[in-house]
Structure formats: C-alpha cells, structure tokens
Design a protein around this motif. Structure first.
Motif, PDB file in Angstrom:
ATOM      1  N   PRO A   1       0.793  -1.232   0.000  1.00  0.00           N
ATOM      2  CA  PRO A   1       0.000   0.000   0.000  1.00  0.00           C
ATOM      3  C   PRO A   1       0.829   1.288   0.000  1.00  0.00           C
ATOM      4  O   PRO A   1       0.463   2.273   0.656  1.00  0.00           O
ATOM      5  CB  PRO A   1      -0.787  -0.136   1.295  1.00  0.00           C
ATOM      6  CG  PRO A   1       0.179  -0.796   2.228  1.00  0.00           C
ATOM      7  CD  PRO A   1       0.981  -1.755   1.372  1.00  0.00           C
ATOM      8  N   PHE A   2       1.946   1.316  -0.733  1.00  0.00           N
ATOM      9  CA  PHE A   2       2.847   2.464  -0.679  1.00  0.00           C
ATOM     10  C   PHE A   2       2.679   3.367  -1.894  1.00  0.00           C
ATOM     11  O   PHE A   2       2.270   2.916  -2.976  1.00  0.00           O
ATOM     12  CB  PHE A   2       4.302   1.994  -0.577  1.00  0.00           C
ATOM     13  CG  PHE A   2       4.561   1.106   0.613  1.00  0.00           C
ATOM     14  CD1 PHE A   2       4.489   1.619   1.897  1.00  0.00           C
ATOM     15  CD2 PHE A   2       4.866  -0.239   0.450  1.00  0.00           C
ATOM     16  CE1 PHE A   2       4.723   0.811   2.997  1.00  0.00           C
ATOM     17  CE2 PHE A   2       5.098  -1.058   1.537  1.00  0.00           C
ATOM     18  CZ  PHE A   2       5.027  -0.532   2.820  1.00  0.00           C
ATOM     19  N   GLU A   3       3.040   4.623  -1.726  1.00  0.00           N
ATOM     20  CA  GLU A   3       3.017   5.606  -2.803  1.00  0.00           C
ATOM     21  C   GLU A   3       4.265   6.466  -2.703  1.00  0.00           C
ATOM     22  O   GLU A   3       4.898   6.570  -1.656  1.00  0.00           O
ATOM     23  CB  GLU A   3       1.763   6.486  -2.712  1.00  0.00           C
ATOM     24  CG  GLU A   3       0.452   5.732  -2.877  1.00  0.00           C
ATOM     25  CD  GLU A   3      -0.744   6.651  -2.763  1.00  0.00           C
ATOM     26  OE1 GLU A   3      -0.558   7.825  -2.361  1.00  0.00           O
ATOM     27  OE2 GLU A   3      -1.879   6.212  -3.071  1.00  0.00           O
TER      28      GLU A   3
ATOM     29  N   TRP B   1       4.786   0.767  -9.321  1.00  0.00           N
ATOM     30  CA  TRP B   1       5.639  -0.396  -9.151  1.00  0.00           C
ATOM     31  C   TRP B   1       4.896  -1.493  -8.403  1.00  0.00           C
ATOM     32  O   TRP B   1       5.139  -2.681  -8.613  1.00  0.00           O
ATOM     33  CB  TRP B   1       6.895  -0.003  -8.388  1.00  0.00           C
ATOM     34  CG  TRP B   1       8.004  -1.003  -8.457  1.00  0.00           C
ATOM     35  CD1 TRP B   1       8.984  -1.084  -9.391  1.00  0.00           C
ATOM     36  CD2 TRP B   1       8.253  -2.076  -7.525  1.00  0.00           C
ATOM     37  NE1 TRP B   1       9.830  -2.131  -9.111  1.00  0.00           N
ATOM     38  CE2 TRP B   1       9.410  -2.752  -7.977  1.00  0.00           C
ATOM     39  CE3 TRP B   1       7.619  -2.514  -6.364  1.00  0.00           C
ATOM     40  CZ2 TRP B   1       9.932  -3.847  -7.296  1.00  0.00           C
ATOM     41  CZ3 TRP B   1       8.141  -3.615  -5.689  1.00  0.00           C
ATOM     42  CH2 TRP B   1       9.282  -4.267  -6.157  1.00  0.00           C
ATOM     43  N   GLY B   2       3.961  -1.093  -7.531  1.00  0.00           N
ATOM     44  CA  GLY B   2       3.218  -2.051  -6.734  1.00  0.00           C
ATOM     45  C   GLY B   2       2.408  -3.031  -7.561  1.00  0.00           C
ATOM     46  O   GLY B   2       2.223  -4.181  -7.166  1.00  0.00           O
ATOM     47  N   GLU B   3       1.901  -2.593  -8.713  1.00  0.00           N
ATOM     48  CA  GLU B   3       1.111  -3.491  -9.551  1.00  0.00           C
ATOM     49  C   GLU B   3       1.960  -4.665 -10.038  1.00  0.00           C
ATOM     50  O   GLU B   3       1.531  -5.826  -9.988  1.00  0.00           O
ATOM     51  CB  GLU B   3       0.535  -2.732 -10.748  1.00  0.00           C
ATOM     52  CG  GLU B   3      -0.340  -3.594 -11.640  1.00  0.00           C
ATOM     53  CD  GLU B   3      -0.971  -2.805 -12.770  1.00  0.00           C
ATOM     54  OE1 GLU B   3      -1.591  -3.442 -13.643  1.00  0.00           O
ATOM     55  OE2 GLU B   3      -0.848  -1.560 -12.774  1.00  0.00           O
ATOM     56  N   ALA B   4       3.178  -4.360 -10.491  1.00  0.00           N
ATOM     57  CA  ALA B   4       4.077  -5.424 -10.929  1.00  0.00           C
ATOM     58  C   ALA B   4       4.452  -6.325  -9.757  1.00  0.00           C
ATOM     59  O   ALA B   4       4.581  -7.550  -9.915  1.00  0.00           O
ATOM     60  CB  ALA B   4       5.329  -4.825 -11.560  1.00  0.00           C
ATOM     61  N   TYR B   5       4.631  -5.734  -8.591  1.00  0.00           N
ATOM     62  CA  TYR B   5       4.961  -6.508  -7.392  1.00  0.00           C
ATOM     63  C   TYR B   5       3.854  -7.507  -7.075  1.00  0.00           C
ATOM     64  O   TYR B   5       4.111  -8.689  -6.824  1.00  0.00           O
ATOM     65  CB  TYR B   5       5.175  -5.559  -6.213  1.00  0.00           C
ATOM     66  CG  TYR B   5       5.217  -6.236  -4.861  1.00  0.00           C
ATOM     67  CD1 TYR B   5       6.403  -6.744  -4.336  1.00  0.00           C
ATOM     68  CD2 TYR B   5       4.043  -6.387  -4.106  1.00  0.00           C
ATOM     69  CE1 TYR B   5       6.436  -7.366  -3.105  1.00  0.00           C
ATOM     70  CE2 TYR B   5       4.074  -7.008  -2.874  1.00  0.00           C
ATOM     71  CZ  TYR B   5       5.266  -7.503  -2.377  1.00  0.00           C
ATOM     72  OH  TYR B   5       5.294  -8.121  -1.162  1.00  0.00           O
ATOM     73  N   ARG B   6       2.616  -7.038  -7.075  1.00  0.00           N
ATOM     74  CA  ARG B   6       1.496  -7.915  -6.735  1.00  0.00           C
ATOM     75  C   ARG B   6       1.338  -9.031  -7.767  1.00  0.00           C
ATOM     76  O   ARG B   6       0.998 -10.166  -7.417  1.00  0.00           O
ATOM     77  CB  ARG B   6       0.212  -7.097  -6.614  1.00  0.00           C
ATOM     78  CG  ARG B   6       0.151  -6.248  -5.340  1.00  0.00           C
ATOM     79  CD  ARG B   6      -1.179  -5.568  -5.177  1.00  0.00           C
ATOM     80  NE  ARG B   6      -1.365  -4.501  -6.156  1.00  0.00           N
ATOM     81  CZ  ARG B   6      -0.989  -3.246  -5.968  1.00  0.00           C
ATOM     82  NH1 ARG B   6      -0.385  -2.893  -4.836  1.00  0.00           N
ATOM     83  NH2 ARG B   6      -1.195  -2.329  -6.890  1.00  0.00           N
ATOM     84  N   GLU B   7       1.584  -8.735  -9.029  1.00  0.00           N
ATOM     85  CA  GLU B   7       1.510  -9.773 -10.060  1.00  0.00           C
ATOM     86  C   GLU B   7       2.590 -10.837  -9.840  1.00  0.00           C
ATOM     87  O   GLU B   7       2.325 -12.034  -9.980  1.00  0.00           O
ATOM     88  CB  GLU B   7       1.667  -9.147 -11.447  1.00  0.00           C
ATOM     89  CG  GLU B   7       0.477  -8.300 -11.884  1.00  0.00           C
ATOM     90  CD  GLU B   7       0.703  -7.663 -13.239  1.00  0.00           C
ATOM     91  OE1 GLU B   7       1.828  -7.815 -13.780  1.00  0.00           O
ATOM     92  OE2 GLU B   7      -0.224  -7.011 -13.742  1.00  0.00           O
ATOM     93  N   ARG B   8       3.790 -10.388  -9.494  1.00  0.00           N
ATOM     94  CA  ARG B   8       4.871 -11.347  -9.257  1.00  0.00           C
ATOM     95  C   ARG B   8       4.587 -12.193  -8.025  1.00  0.00           C
ATOM     96  O   ARG B   8       4.837 -13.403  -8.020  1.00  0.00           O
ATOM     97  CB  ARG B   8       6.188 -10.609  -9.098  1.00  0.00           C
ATOM     98  CG  ARG B   8       7.375 -11.528  -8.896  1.00  0.00           C
ATOM     99  CD  ARG B   8       8.687 -10.806  -9.027  1.00  0.00           C
ATOM    100  NE  ARG B   8       9.810 -11.714  -8.896  1.00  0.00           N
ATOM    101  CZ  ARG B   8      11.078 -11.364  -9.038  1.00  0.00           C
ATOM    102  NH1 ARG B   8      11.380 -10.102  -9.342  1.00  0.00           N
ATOM    103  NH2 ARG B   8      12.049 -12.241  -8.892  1.00  0.00           N
ATOM    104  N   MET B   9       4.041 -11.577  -6.981  1.00  0.00           N
ATOM    105  CA  MET B   9       3.703 -12.332  -5.779  1.00  0.00           C
ATOM    106  C   MET B   9       2.611 -13.353  -6.075  1.00  0.00           C
ATOM    107  O   MET B   9       2.626 -14.469  -5.543  1.00  0.00           O
ATOM    108  CB  MET B   9       3.255 -11.381  -4.664  1.00  0.00           C
ATOM    109  CG  MET B   9       4.391 -10.569  -4.062  1.00  0.00           C
ATOM    110  SD  MET B   9       5.622 -11.597  -3.190  1.00  0.00           S
ATOM    111  CE  MET B   9       4.703 -12.057  -1.736  1.00  0.00           C
ATOM    112  N   ALA B  10       1.657 -12.986  -6.936  1.00  0.00           N
ATOM    113  CA  ALA B  10       0.590 -13.917  -7.300  1.00  0.00           C
ATOM    114  C   ALA B  10       1.154 -15.118  -8.048  1.00  0.00           C
ATOM    115  O   ALA B  10       0.727 -16.264  -7.822  1.00  0.00           O
ATOM    116  CB  ALA B  10      -0.460 -13.204  -8.153  1.00  0.00           C
ATOM    117  N   ARG B  11       2.130 -14.884  -8.935  1.00  0.00           N
ATOM    118  CA  ARG B  11       2.761 -16.000  -9.649  1.00  0.00           C
ATOM    119  C   ARG B  11       3.521 -16.899  -8.691  1.00  0.00           C
ATOM    120  O   ARG B  11       3.494 -18.132  -8.800  1.00  0.00           O
ATOM    121  CB  ARG B  11       3.698 -15.471 -10.743  1.00  0.00           C
ATOM    122  CG  ARG B  11       2.985 -14.814 -11.915  1.00  0.00           C
ATOM    123  CD  ARG B  11       3.937 -14.670 -13.098  1.00  0.00           C
ATOM    124  NE  ARG B  11       5.096 -13.852 -12.773  1.00  0.00           N
ATOM    125  CZ  ARG B  11       5.150 -12.538 -12.921  1.00  0.00           C
ATOM    126  NH1 ARG B  11       4.086 -11.868 -13.366  1.00  0.00           N
ATOM    127  NH2 ARG B  11       6.257 -11.868 -12.623  1.00  0.00           N
TER     128      ARG B  11
END
Length: 308
Positions: free
Chosen positions: A227-229, A251-261
C-alpha cells in the motif's frame, strides 16, 4: 501511513513470551475440536481404532510402494492383482509422528503497523500451540533435523528450548531436506519467499518416502497489498541489498503480479505432492490457522488410512 519495522536478531529466538502465548492459544482452542479429531481418527481406522507403536506383527493394511524403500518389503501376491506395487504394512509400523519446521530467517523479522504480531512471533506461537494441541490429542511431535518426536505434556517448552539452542537456523530460510516416514506428516511454517524451485526441492526431499505435509505461509498484510506511494526504498533482509523506486504506486502493480505467480507456484507444488497450503496473514487471529491445521491433519489421516 503504514509503518514497517525489522526486529533485531534476538527477537527471532523464542522466549518466555512466545511460549506462554502459545500455551494460552492452545488452551483457548475448543476441546470439542480435539475430541472430534479423535473420533474422526477412530472412524477412519474402522474397528481397529488408532494404531500406536508396539512390538506386534499384526497385519494392518496394504499401501503403495514408495520409491527408495527396500524391495523385500513388497508384497508380490497383492501387487500381482494390480498394476502397482504394494507394501504389507504391519501394526507396529503404523505409528504416526508430526514434524514441525519454523522459519526464523531474517525475512521473518519483518512487521508492519497493520499486523497483530511480527511474522516470526506468529510462526513460533502457532507452531508451539499446534504441538501442544497435537500432543494433547495423542500424537508425538518433533522438530525436523533438531528434535526427535516426543509426547511430553511440556512439548511447547521442549521445542522452545531446542529452537533457542539452534542459533544456526537463524540463517536458514528453508527446512532441512530430511525425509520423513510414509505415515508421518510435516508442518512447515514460514514466509516461503525463497525461489519456488528451492522450496520445491526441500518439500520433495521431505516427502520422498511418502510422508504427507502442510505448508503454512505466514504473510504480513503489507506483503500482500503493497500500500505504498511516492518514493520508497525496498530492503532484501536475506541478502542485505536495497532498491530505491521512484513511483511505488505503479511499481506495486508489478509486485502484486509477481507475488501472485509465486503463490501460484507454491499452490502447484502442494497439489503435486499431495500436500496442503494455508495462507495466514498476521492481521488475523492465530487461532484461525491453528484450527484449520488441526482439521487438515485429521482429514489427511483419514485419507491415508483408506489406502489399500
């Protein structure tokens, strides 16, 4: 604003606080749940009831042959009626143990203001509480590569003492690759942030003799939501490296996608090995994960006893 902190190394060693919290949690667990587990185990074993270690040679069941076992254990008459190899299991071989591993590596020292407890504290409390509950239910409990299975009423204290003495494990973010017997179960508690291939190697080694198991993934809410900005600096607590990012929100969107994978690869690993995966966030009560694990172990024992 969400705040985060990293606990000192000493916080990754269980003390009186964690042990007492674990015992308090175990005492709060409904005893009806444990009694239901005993009943379920008895029903799953039919009229024979629960098996315990002993000196008997009474036949109990056939089970599939596991690669790595001695060939002389194969029952060729039973195997000849099917396209699989079977082992004739006797009563004294049916003893079941539960093996724990609790991750206390550097990444487990992470905690945010959204959590009820740091990851390492929650992992220790959950592991000790489950051990106490399982011993109360008649099981033997051990620590992978550290402590043989025991059935002492002071199992939480015994495990805490073993963990305190094992300071070398503070640098290990994966369990020891120690195979467990086919009738035993492993409960691995950690954040499992290591590359999925490394986790898979450890799980495959532990289950190589047919042992069942459960992965308990401990996650801080911030690790799930990011939840950072604005400007942010990310620190790798295991490798000691840092990364400065300019736009944390994008950057958080890419982070969440990688964590989901990554989470998907762990789910696939558990499915392939016949294990279970429980995700427990530290903003939730520890009792939720504890009761789920008790239910999963009861279910796996029932499934295991049905192999003929």
């Amino acid at each position: 604003m969400t705040r985060v902190r990293v606990l000192p190394e000493a916080a990754r060693i269980p003390g009186r606080h964690e042990t007492e919290a674990a015992l308090e949690l175990a005492q709060r667990m409904p005893r009806l749940v444990l009694e239901a587990r005993r009943v379920a185990a008895n029903l799953s074993h039919g009229i024979h009831g629960r098996r315990r270690a002993g000196i008997g040679e009474t036949f109990w069941q056939f089970r599939p042959f596991v690669a790595g076992e001695a060939a002389q254990r194969i029952d060729w008459r039973r195997s000849g009626r099917d396209d699989r190899l079977y082992v004739r299991e006797r009563e004294w071989e049916a003893a079941q143990n539960i093996w724990f591993w609790i991750d206390r590596s550097a990444s487990m020292a992470y905690a945010s203001s959204l959590a009820r407890a740091p990851k390492v504290e929650r992992a220790i409390v959950l592991g000790l509480a489950l051990a106490d509950a399982f011993v109360e239910g008649g099981e033997r409990v051990g620590l992978l590569g550290l402590m043989p299975p025991r059935a002492t009423t002071r199992i939480a204290e015994a495990m805490a003492e073993a963990l305190v003495a094992d300071r070398a494990a503070l640098d290990d973010d994966l369990p020891p690759q120690a195979p467990i017997p086919a009738m035993d179960e492993a409960i691995l508690i950690g954040d499992f942030l290591s590359p999925s291939g490394e986790t898979a190697s450890a799980v495959e080694a532990i289950s190589s003799r047919g042992g069942r198991g459960h992965l308990v993934l401990i996650a801080d809410p911030v690790e799930e939501t990011f939840p950072f900005e604005g400007q942010a600096v990310l620190h790798d607590l295991e490798e000691g490296i840092s990364l400065r990012i300019g736009d944390a929100a994008s950057w958080g969107e890419a982070y969440r996608e990688r964590m989901a994978r990554h989470r998907g690869s762990l789910e696939d690993l558990a499915r392939r090995r016949g294990w279970t995966l429980t995700v427990h966030r530290t903003d939730r009560p520890a009792s939720e994960a504890a009761l789920r694990l008790i239910t999963l172990v009861a279910a796996s024992r029932g499934a295991g006893s049905g192999r003929r």
